[in-house]
Write an enzyme that holds these catalytic residues in place. Structure first.
Site, short mmCIF file in Angstrom:
data_model
loop_
_atom_site.label_atom_id
_atom_site.label_comp_id
_atom_site.label_asym_id
_atom_site.label_seq_id
_atom_site.Cartn_x
_atom_site.Cartn_y
_atom_site.Cartn_z
N ASP A 5 0.86 -1.19 0.00
CA ASP A 5 0.00 0.00 0.00
C ASP A 5 0.89 1.23 0.00
O ASP A 5 2.10 1.15 0.23
CB ASP A 5 -0.92 0.00 1.23
CG ASP A 5 -1.94 1.15 1.23
OD1 ASP A 5 -2.33 1.59 0.13
OD2 ASP A 5 -2.31 1.61 2.31
N SER A 6 0.27 2.38 -0.23
CA SER A 6 1.00 3.64 -0.16
C SER A 6 1.37 3.98 1.29
O SER A 6 2.34 4.70 1.53
CB SER A 6 0.17 4.77 -0.75
OG SER A 6 -1.02 4.95 0.01
N TYR A 37 -0.86 8.47 -2.51
CA TYR A 37 -1.13 8.14 -3.90
C TYR A 37 -2.35 8.88 -4.43
O TYR A 37 -2.45 9.12 -5.64
CB TYR A 37 -1.39 6.63 -4.03
CG TYR A 37 -0.16 5.76 -4.07
CD1 TYR A 37 1.12 6.29 -3.88
CD2 TYR A 37 -0.28 4.40 -4.32
CE1 TYR A 37 2.24 5.47 -3.93
CE2 TYR A 37 0.84 3.58 -4.36
CZ TYR A 37 2.09 4.11 -4.17
OH TYR A 37 3.19 3.30 -4.21
N GLY A 38 -3.29 9.21 -3.56
CA GLY A 38 -4.57 9.73 -4.02
C GLY A 38 -4.52 11.06 -4.73
O GLY A 38 -5.48 11.44 -5.40
N CYS A 69 -4.53 -1.46 -2.02
CA CYS A 69 -4.71 -0.03 -2.26
C CYS A 69 -5.63 0.13 -3.46
O CYS A 69 -5.30 -0.35 -4.56
CB CYS A 69 -3.35 0.62 -2.54
SG CYS A 69 -3.42 2.35 -3.03
N ASN A 70 -6.77 0.76 -3.27
CA ASN A 70 -7.71 0.96 -4.36
C ASN A 70 -7.10 1.82 -5.47
O ASN A 70 -7.26 1.51 -6.65
CB ASN A 70 -8.98 1.64 -3.83
CG ASN A 70 -9.86 0.71 -3.04
OD1 ASN A 70 -10.71 0.03 -3.59
ND2 ASN A 70 -9.66 0.68 -1.74
N THR A 71 -6.42 2.89 -5.11
CA THR A 71 -5.87 3.80 -6.12
C THR A 71 -4.84 3.09 -6.98
O THR A 71 -4.90 3.14 -8.21
CB THR A 71 -5.25 5.03 -5.44
OG1 THR A 71 -6.25 5.70 -4.66
CG2 THR A 71 -4.70 5.99 -6.48
N GLU A 147 -3.83 7.78 9.05
CA GLU A 147 -2.40 7.70 9.37
C GLU A 147 -2.13 8.32 10.74
O GLU A 147 -1.36 7.78 11.54
CB GLU A 147 -1.59 8.41 8.29
CG GLU A 147 -1.65 7.77 6.91
CD GLU A 147 -0.55 6.76 6.66
OE1 GLU A 147 0.50 6.85 7.34
OE2 GLU A 147 -0.71 5.89 5.78
N CYS A 183 -11.22 3.13 -0.07
CA CYS A 183 -9.79 3.30 0.20
C CYS A 183 -9.49 2.43 1.41
O CYS A 183 -10.25 2.45 2.39
CB CYS A 183 -9.45 4.76 0.50
SG CYS A 183 -7.76 5.02 1.10
N THR A 184 -8.42 1.65 1.34
CA THR A 184 -8.16 0.71 2.44
C THR A 184 -7.80 1.41 3.74
O THR A 184 -7.88 0.81 4.81
CB THR A 184 -7.04 -0.27 2.06
OG1 THR A 184 -5.86 0.45 1.67
CG2 THR A 184 -7.50 -1.17 0.91
N HIS A 185 -7.46 2.68 3.69
CA HIS A 185 -7.25 3.45 4.92
C HIS A 185 -8.56 3.62 5.71
O HIS A 185 -8.55 3.68 6.94
CB HIS A 185 -6.70 4.86 4.61
CG HIS A 185 -5.23 4.92 4.38
ND1 HIS A 185 -4.65 4.53 3.21
CD2 HIS A 185 -4.21 5.34 5.19
CE1 HIS A 185 -3.33 4.72 3.28
NE2 HIS A 185 -3.05 5.21 4.47
#
Length: 258
Positions: A5-6, A37-38, A69-71, A147, A183-185
């Site tokens: 992931d980012s 990344y977004g 990561c979706n993006t 984050e 978004c996985t976040h």
């Protein structure tokens, strides 16, 4: 396996994978040098992600890669699969289960700006939610909130409410009943989003579905020894080290820099 992931959003996917494969050795890579990344262009991510995953696969020799990561997935998945000679599981917005769950036929897609504008999402809506009004909102702020939370920093209900307002202020949102966390976040702060929401919603994400796919692909794998978890960052800094307690909670008890 390698989970990528980012930042730390992929931990929400890793948590679901751990439920199904508790003994699987995991290398988790957070591309903090490229984070977030977004807000990057398709060209930037299309060049960065396949090259970085190539380096990671060469170094760690995983049996499987999960792009959590979706993006990155919606932009780079075909290129990554073209250059890696091993199974690659991507992450796509959970539009299909959201459409199945919605009673009002109005669903929201909450992701990064780069994800919600993708033609990939257009295709998902066309295929699985053509009878729904699908509202979209891209938020870099919510990525940063997740984050911050995992670093142990304080976040406020007002900050989450402001993100939701970007979705709920759109025409038709008064009938919205289901929100895709694209978004996985975002599943990492689902409780905070629920607390900030003006009414109950159904919250849908891709984590459990990804874990099912990974477990299927690893059905014949014999994991040997004790569970192993390594966190890899693409830039060494104090912020990465502050994540150590949170990472340990996901079975990642060592941190290294690529």
């Amino acid at each position: 396996m390698l989970v990528f992931d980012s930042g730390i959003g992929g931990l929400s996917v890793l948590a679901e994978i751990r439920k199904k494969l508790p003994n699987a050795p995991v290398v988790y890579c957070a591309d903090n040098a490229g984070f977030p990344y977004g807000i990057k262009t398709e060209a930037e991510l299309g060049a960065r992600v396949p090259a970085l995953l190539g380096r990671l696969v060469e170094r760690f020799d995983p049996q499987l890669v999960v792009i959590a990561c979706n993006t990155a997935s919606t932009i780079s998945l075909p290129q990554v699969r073209a250059v890696l000679n091993l199974p690659v599981v991507g992450t796509v917005p959970a539009v299909k289960p959201a459409a199945l769950a919605s009673q009002t036929r109005v669903i929201g897609v909450l992701g990064t700006a780069a994800t919600v504008r993708q033609a990939y999402v257009d295709n998902l809506v066309r295929e699985f939610a053509s009878d729904c009004l699908v509202l979209r909102h891209g938020s870099a702020e919510l990525v940063l909130l997740a984050e911050r939370k995992l670093r142990g920093d304080a976040t406020s209900t007002d900050e989450y409410r402001a993100v939701l307002d970007g979705l709920l202020s759109q025409p038709g949102a008064d009938r919205l009943d289901t929100i895709v966390l694209a978004c996985t976040h975002f599943p990492l702060v689902k409780n905070e989003l629920m607390a900030a929401a003006p009414r109950p919603f159904q919250w849908v994400d891709s984590g459990e579905g990804i874990a099912r796919r990974v477990a299927y692909l690893c059905n014949d794998v014999e994991w040997e020894g004790e569970p192993y978890g390594l966190a890899v960052f693409t830039r060494g800094d104090a912020e990465a080290q502050r994540l150590a307690p949170a990472l340990a909670g996901y079975g990642l008890d060592r941190i290294v820099t690529l």
